[in-house]
Design an enzyme around this catalytic site. Sequence first.
Site, mmCIF file in Angstrom:
data_model
loop_
_atom_site.group_PDB
_atom_site.id
_atom_site.type_symbol
_atom_site.label_atom_id
_atom_site.label_comp_id
_atom_site.label_asym_id
_atom_site.label_seq_id
_atom_site.Cartn_x
_atom_site.Cartn_y
_atom_site.Cartn_z
ATOM 1 N N SER A 58 0.797 -1.231 0.000
ATOM 2 C CA SER A 58 0.000 0.000 0.000
ATOM 3 C C SER A 58 0.825 1.274 0.000
ATOM 4 C CB SER A 58 -0.949 0.016 1.206
ATOM 5 O OG SER A 58 -2.098 -0.753 0.932
ATOM 6 N N LYS A 104 0.144 3.730 -2.666
ATOM 7 C CA LYS A 104 -0.866 4.791 -2.585
ATOM 8 C C LYS A 104 -0.258 6.195 -2.504
ATOM 9 C CE LYS A 104 -4.587 2.051 -0.429
ATOM 10 N NZ LYS A 104 -4.000 0.810 0.088
ATOM 11 N N LYS A 144 2.820 6.723 4.913
ATOM 12 C CA LYS A 144 2.031 5.601 4.394
ATOM 13 C C LYS A 144 2.675 4.270 4.736
ATOM 14 C CE LYS A 144 -1.522 4.108 2.592
ATOM 15 N NZ LYS A 144 -1.355 3.113 3.660
ATOM 16 N N SER A 189 -5.799 3.581 4.987
ATOM 17 C CA SER A 189 -5.291 2.849 3.826
ATOM 18 C C SER A 189 -6.400 2.065 3.132
ATOM 19 C CB SER A 189 -4.165 1.898 4.239
ATOM 20 O OG SER A 189 -3.461 1.433 3.114
#
Length: 380
Positions: A62, A65, A227, A122
């Site tokens: 992730s 992202k 993140k 997320s």
Amino acid sequence: MMMRKLFVLFLAFSLILMLPFPAYAEEEKLDFVKAKSVVLMCMDTGEVLYSENEYEHLSPASVTKIMTLLLILEALENQQITLNDTVSAGPEAVSMGGSQIWLEQGETMTVEELLKAVVIASANDACTALAEYVGGSTTGFVKMMNDRAAELGLEHTNFENCNGLDDTTVNHYSCAYDLAVISREVMKHELITKYSTVWLDSLRDGKTELNNTNKLVNSYNGITGLKTGTTSNAGFCVAATATRDNMSLVAVVLGSDTSEDRFNTAASLLEWGFANYEIVKPEIDEAKITDVKVLQGEQKSIKPVYNNNEMITVKRGAKEFTYDYDIKKEVTAPIKQGDILGTVTISGENGEVGKIELLSPDNVLKLTIKSIFLRFLLNI
């Protein structure tokens, strides 16, 4: 005969060992790093302060992202979309697994609500809904992601989706260095910290709780984002950003074995960076920036300029610097605004610590018969 050959070989090998080989200092490895790949970058200057396997192609999970977030933030800045726009969840968004806010088909949320869900929790479904809204489709958005990566000069990144789920992808990868560069671009948008520094929030009038996946938000002094990512293929990953004493750093950690390892490694890298480095503003001597003669141009000379806000990263406590001015004596028109006309190399006691580019402030057109005639008329 055999003994003679052995003696000759031994003598030759001995002579080789006596030759003066250059000594290469092996980069000191930090013993607290527990990951396949890491990068510590100063976001103010773009300089890499520490790295291990920084270009290795790995699944970013992730952390993917951050590129999605960059495109959303740029769309907001360019006024292509607004935070108050309403987005309707389609079947593709609803079908996303992993972390999610359980969007139902046709359910509407604002761009800001979805953005908050992506940054804090997320959420893969929220991420997909935003990608479809901005790119027209996830396919179109993924093309935008790869195009943006190319614009940033990233050579070790290829995206196949907007969220980092790797159960259906075959060629979705990035590297610690490229992700640090993307993180640096994201953090140029002040809006991101409105969400990336939040520990707890909610949606649907408090019915859906959002808990930040980045545990450093609740424990690390100066944290600003950014993140996390976790899949069975990628392991545990994080891009962690922090600011202290007017210096901003990003630590990208890919492929840790445990969640604790990724956060400890990121926090330790940030701590090491703040303890050992600082940023300073170069003291450029304007008197040494000489005019550059322009050949065949509509003006005879041009004075180079530089970014007065540019900073350099140096070892903490370093004070003595030397400045070497290397400026072209002449250039031939046409010249474009931003063309490099020289450099100022800044060195400390251990060598070069930074370089400032001296640029053309304007376009200078090539002299033509028409422009010569007009100049003649003006001077009459």
